[in-house]
Design an enzyme around this catalytic site. Structure first.
Site, PDB file in Angstrom:
ATOM      1  N   ARG A 175       5.559  -1.314   8.482  1.00 51.98           N
ATOM      2  CA  ARG A 175       5.610  -0.189   7.529  1.00 51.98           C
ATOM      3  C   ARG A 175       6.829   0.717   7.690  1.00 51.98           C
ATOM      4  O   ARG A 175       6.754   1.928   7.451  1.00 51.98           O
ATOM      5  CB  ARG A 175       4.325   0.649   7.599  1.00 51.98           C
ATOM      6  CG  ARG A 175       3.063  -0.109   7.247  1.00 51.98           C
ATOM      7  CD  ARG A 175       3.028  -0.609   5.814  1.00 51.98           C
ATOM      8  NE  ARG A 175       1.942  -1.563   5.638  1.00 51.98           N
ATOM      9  CZ  ARG A 175       2.091  -2.899   5.734  1.00 51.98           C
ATOM     10  NH1 ARG A 175       3.288  -3.436   5.935  1.00 51.98           N
ATOM     11  NH2 ARG A 175       1.058  -3.695   5.589  1.00 51.98           N
ATOM     12  N   SER A 224      -3.235   4.393   3.014  1.00 53.86           N
ATOM     13  CA  SER A 224      -3.450   4.509   4.459  1.00 53.86           C
ATOM     14  C   SER A 224      -2.695   5.711   5.011  1.00 53.86           C
ATOM     15  O   SER A 224      -1.478   5.794   4.881  1.00 53.86           O
ATOM     16  CB  SER A 224      -2.955   3.254   5.174  1.00 53.86           C
ATOM     17  OG  SER A 224      -3.724   2.161   4.759  1.00 53.86           O
ATOM     18  N   GLU A 297       1.510   6.987   8.538  1.00 50.23           N
ATOM     19  CA  GLU A 297       2.162   6.030   7.631  1.00 50.23           C
ATOM     20  C   GLU A 297       2.726   6.799   6.430  1.00 50.23           C
ATOM     21  O   GLU A 297       3.832   6.542   5.974  1.00 50.23           O
ATOM     22  CB  GLU A 297       1.180   4.953   7.151  1.00 50.23           C
ATOM     23  CG  GLU A 297       1.832   3.978   6.181  1.00 50.23           C
ATOM     24  CD  GLU A 297       0.990   2.756   5.864  1.00 50.23           C
ATOM     25  OE1 GLU A 297       0.287   2.241   6.756  1.00 50.23           O
ATOM     26  OE2 GLU A 297       1.033   2.316   4.694  1.00 50.23           O
TER      27      GLU A 297
HETATM   28  C1  LIG Z   1      -4.526   3.414  -3.582  1.00 51.23           C
HETATM   29  C2  LIG Z   1      -3.363   3.049  -2.691  1.00 51.23           C
HETATM   30  C3  LIG Z   1      -3.316   1.788  -2.091  1.00 51.23           C
HETATM   31  C4  LIG Z   1      -2.229   1.431  -1.275  1.00 51.23           C
HETATM   32  N1  LIG Z   1      -2.223   0.199  -0.708  1.00 51.23           N
HETATM   33  C5  LIG Z   1      -1.173  -0.173   0.075  1.00 51.23           C
HETATM   34  C6  LIG Z   1      -1.128  -1.483   0.692  1.00 51.23           C
HETATM   35  O1  LIG Z   1      -2.007  -2.311   0.501  1.00 51.23           O
HETATM   36  N2  LIG Z   1      -0.061  -1.781   1.467  1.00 51.23           N
HETATM   37  C7  LIG Z   1       0.955  -0.891   1.687  1.00 51.23           C
HETATM   38  O2  LIG Z   1       1.908  -1.230   2.409  1.00 51.23           O
HETATM   39  N3  LIG Z   1       0.935   0.338   1.120  1.00 51.23           N
HETATM   40  C8  LIG Z   1      -0.092   0.716   0.324  1.00 51.23           C
HETATM   41  N4  LIG Z   1      -0.108   1.976  -0.247  1.00 51.23           N
HETATM   42  C9  LIG Z   1       0.997   2.915   0.030  1.00 51.23           C
HETATM   43  C10 LIG Z   1       2.124   2.889  -1.020  1.00 51.23           C
HETATM   44  O3  LIG Z   1       1.662   2.447  -2.272  1.00 51.23           O
HETATM   45  C11 LIG Z   1       3.294   2.000  -0.567  1.00 51.23           C
HETATM   46  O4  LIG Z   1       3.876   2.471   0.616  1.00 51.23           O
HETATM   47  C12 LIG Z   1       4.378   1.925  -1.658  1.00 51.23           C
HETATM   48  O5  LIG Z   1       5.243   0.839  -1.418  1.00 51.23           O
HETATM   49  C13 LIG Z   1       5.189   3.217  -1.769  1.00 51.23           C
HETATM   50  O6  LIG Z   1       5.979   3.134  -2.941  1.00 51.23           O
HETATM   51  P1  LIG Z   1       6.294   4.426  -3.815  1.00 51.23           P
HETATM   52  O7  LIG Z   1       7.227   4.015  -4.904  1.00 51.23           O
HETATM   53  O8  LIG Z   1       5.054   5.095  -4.257  1.00 51.23           O
HETATM   54  O9  LIG Z   1       7.086   5.309  -2.751  1.00 51.23           O
HETATM   55  P2  LIG Z   1       7.014   6.898  -2.544  1.00 51.23           P
HETATM   56  O10 LIG Z   1       5.647   7.263  -2.091  1.00 51.23           O
HETATM   57  O11 LIG Z   1       7.538   7.594  -3.729  1.00 51.23           O
HETATM   58  O12 LIG Z   1       8.043   7.047  -1.324  1.00 51.23           O
HETATM   59  C14 LIG Z   1       7.765   6.414  -0.079  1.00 51.23           C
HETATM   60  C15 LIG Z   1       9.077   6.355   0.732  1.00 51.23           C
HETATM   61  O13 LIG Z   1       9.990   5.471   0.067  1.00 51.23           O
HETATM   62  C16 LIG Z   1      11.231   6.137  -0.174  1.00 51.23           C
HETATM   63  N5  LIG Z   1      11.787   5.624  -1.438  1.00 51.23           N
HETATM   64  C17 LIG Z   1      11.157   5.458  -2.628  1.00 51.23           C
HETATM   65  N6  LIG Z   1      12.001   4.919  -3.532  1.00 51.23           N
HETATM   66  C18 LIG Z   1      13.184   4.753  -2.900  1.00 51.23           C
HETATM   67  C19 LIG Z   1      14.474   4.259  -3.286  1.00 51.23           C
HETATM   68  N7  LIG Z   1      14.740   3.799  -4.531  1.00 51.23           N
HETATM   69  N8  LIG Z   1      15.463   4.254  -2.371  1.00 51.23           N
HETATM   70  C20 LIG Z   1      15.268   4.713  -1.098  1.00 51.23           C
HETATM   71  N9  LIG Z   1      14.068   5.170  -0.669  1.00 51.23           N
HETATM   72  C21 LIG Z   1      13.049   5.193  -1.557  1.00 51.23           C
HETATM   73  C22 LIG Z   1      10.856   7.623  -0.263  1.00 51.23           C
HETATM   74  O14 LIG Z   1      11.981   8.441  -0.014  1.00 51.23           O
HETATM   75  C23 LIG Z   1       9.798   7.702   0.828  1.00 51.23           C
HETATM   76  O15 LIG Z   1      10.420   7.790   2.081  1.00 51.23           O
HETATM   77  C24 LIG Z   1      -1.178   2.354  -1.059  1.00 51.23           C
HETATM   78  C25 LIG Z   1      -1.221   3.615  -1.685  1.00 51.23           C
HETATM   79  C26 LIG Z   1      -2.296   3.953  -2.493  1.00 51.23           C
HETATM   80  C27 LIG Z   1      -2.300   5.303  -3.170  1.00 51.23           C
END
Ligand SMILES: Cc1cc2nc3c(=O)[nH]c(=O)nc-3n(C[C@H](O)[C@H](O)[C@H](O)COP(=O)(O)OP(=O)(O)OC[C@H]3O[C@@H](n4cnc5c(N)ncnc54)[C@H](O)[C@@H]3O)c2cc1C
Length: 302
Positions: A175, A224, A297
């Site tokens: 992660r 998580s 996380e």
């Molecule tokens: C209901 C639910 C279920 C989930 N299930 C999982 C799962 O099964 N497995 C898992 O791993 N995660 C899971 N997650 C967590 C989350 O969805 C993941 O970590 C996801 O990949 C984050 O993407 P995001 O676009 O929402 O990032 P954000 O939450 O917007 O940002 C997360 C991080 O990524 C960085 N970031 C985002 N975009 C960029 C970019 N273009 N360039 C550089 N940095 C960037 C941000 O600065 C931050 O540090 C879950 C979340 C929820 C709400």
């Protein structure tokens, strides 16, 4: 960074700039105050223009779908950048290779892979984030994560310099990835394996059914809260929390999900402070009860 300067020069930058913008509705927790500046570039040119002018003069946070972040109640004293349409293309390079913009959702990319008979990206259909967030978090589930399919990342640093990094030059962790924080991912190349679309579809349905059985859906959460402490115990983090903390523990409207103890939920109007209090309480109780030191996380933005 002087707001007055940005107000003047911002007019010439290809993108939308907003001041004192609320960020509450831009994240899954539905928590947070405002950001001093919110910038949505309309093009790579606009993004580079902004970074060249202000990238080294103030804090920057790059926001994806907001499904893994906890913002503060106080105003973020910098710029939140959110990539939009011009970073959302998905292209088929050959029978096994896809290039995707980082603003596009992981779900869309997994659908695209399925429609084009490419297997290996099915796990993305269970994750509500963008491709950019998935790269930064090395997101994954059902024993697959970004590192397994990523070939290269195209990115720009906060000085406005664009470059490409091959995935085999990156250290991926559970992660997280070992890359500096001052990078904005623009697009990524993924490689899967040719397979029948129907088989891919069946597998995706199976994963989503399993996921929905184990984890809550349609609630205000960031997924998580803590990482599984893989180097300290075989136990999953939800088991540690279950055995150390009463499930009905709450701080204001910040509560622990009944379905999955590692999912914390904003029941209605939780403040960031409430969520942080719940996080700290759980962390302490788990340490006292099991000796395991939990690591967050979710990304806390301050
Ligand atoms: C209901 C639910 C279920 C989930 N299930 C999982 C799962 O099964 N497995 C898992 O791993 N995660 C899971 N997650 C967590 C989350 O969805 C993941 O970590 C996801 O990949 C984050 O993407 P995001 O676009 O929402 O990032 P954000 O939450 O917007 O940002 C997360 C991080 O990524 C960085 N970031 C985002 N975009 C960029 C970019 N273009 N360039 C550089 N940095 C960037 C941000 O600065 C931050 O540090 C879950 C979340 C929820 C709400």
């Amino acid at each position: 960074m002087k707001i007055e300067d940005i107000k003047k020069s911002g007019l010439n930058i290809d993108g939308d700039i907003f001041f004192d913008q609320s960020i509450k509705n831009l994240n899954w927790f539905n928590i947070g105050g405002k950001t001093k500046i919110f910038f949505r570039p309309n093009s790579l040119k606009g993004l580079i223009e902004y970074l060249k002018l202000y990238g080294s003069r103030g804090k920057i946070f790059i926001l994806g779908n907001g499904s893994n972040v906890l913002f503060d109640d106080d105003t973020y004293q910098g710029t939140v950048i959110k990539l939009g349409k011009s970073f959302s293309n998905i292209t088929l390079l050959d029978n096994e290779t896809i290039i995707a913009g980082t603003a596009v959702s992981q779900k869309k990319v997994s659908e695209f892979a399925k429609d084009n008979g490419i297997s290996g990206l099915e796990f993305m259909s269970c994750i509500p984030g963008s491709i950019g967030g998935g790269i930064r978090m090395n997101s994954g589930c059902f024993k697959k994560e970004f590192k397994d399919i990523l070939i290269s990342i195209q990115l720009v640093d906060f000085k406005g310099l664009v470059r490409s990094i091959p995935a085999n030059k990156i250290n991926f962790r559970y992660r997280s990835i070992e890359l500096p924080a001052d990078l904005i991912f623009l697009s990524a190349t993924f490689k899967g394996k040719e397979k029948n679309s129907e088989e891919i579809n069946n597998y995706m349905n199976e994963l989503n059914t399993n996921k929905n059985m184990a984890q809550p859906t349609r609630i205000k959460t960031s997924g998580s809260t803590f990482k599984n402490p893989i180097n300290q115990t075989d136990k999953k983090v939800w088991e540690l929390i279950r055995s150390s903390v009463p499930n009905e523990t709450s701080y204001g409207d910040a509560v622990i999900s009944e379905k999955h103890a590692n999912f914390f939920v904003n029941k209605k109007n939780a403040k960031s402070e409430d969520m942080k209090s719940l996080i700290n309480f759980v962390k302490k109780k788990v340490k006292d009860h099991t000796g395991v030191k939990l690591e967050l996380e979710i990304v806390v933005v301050e």
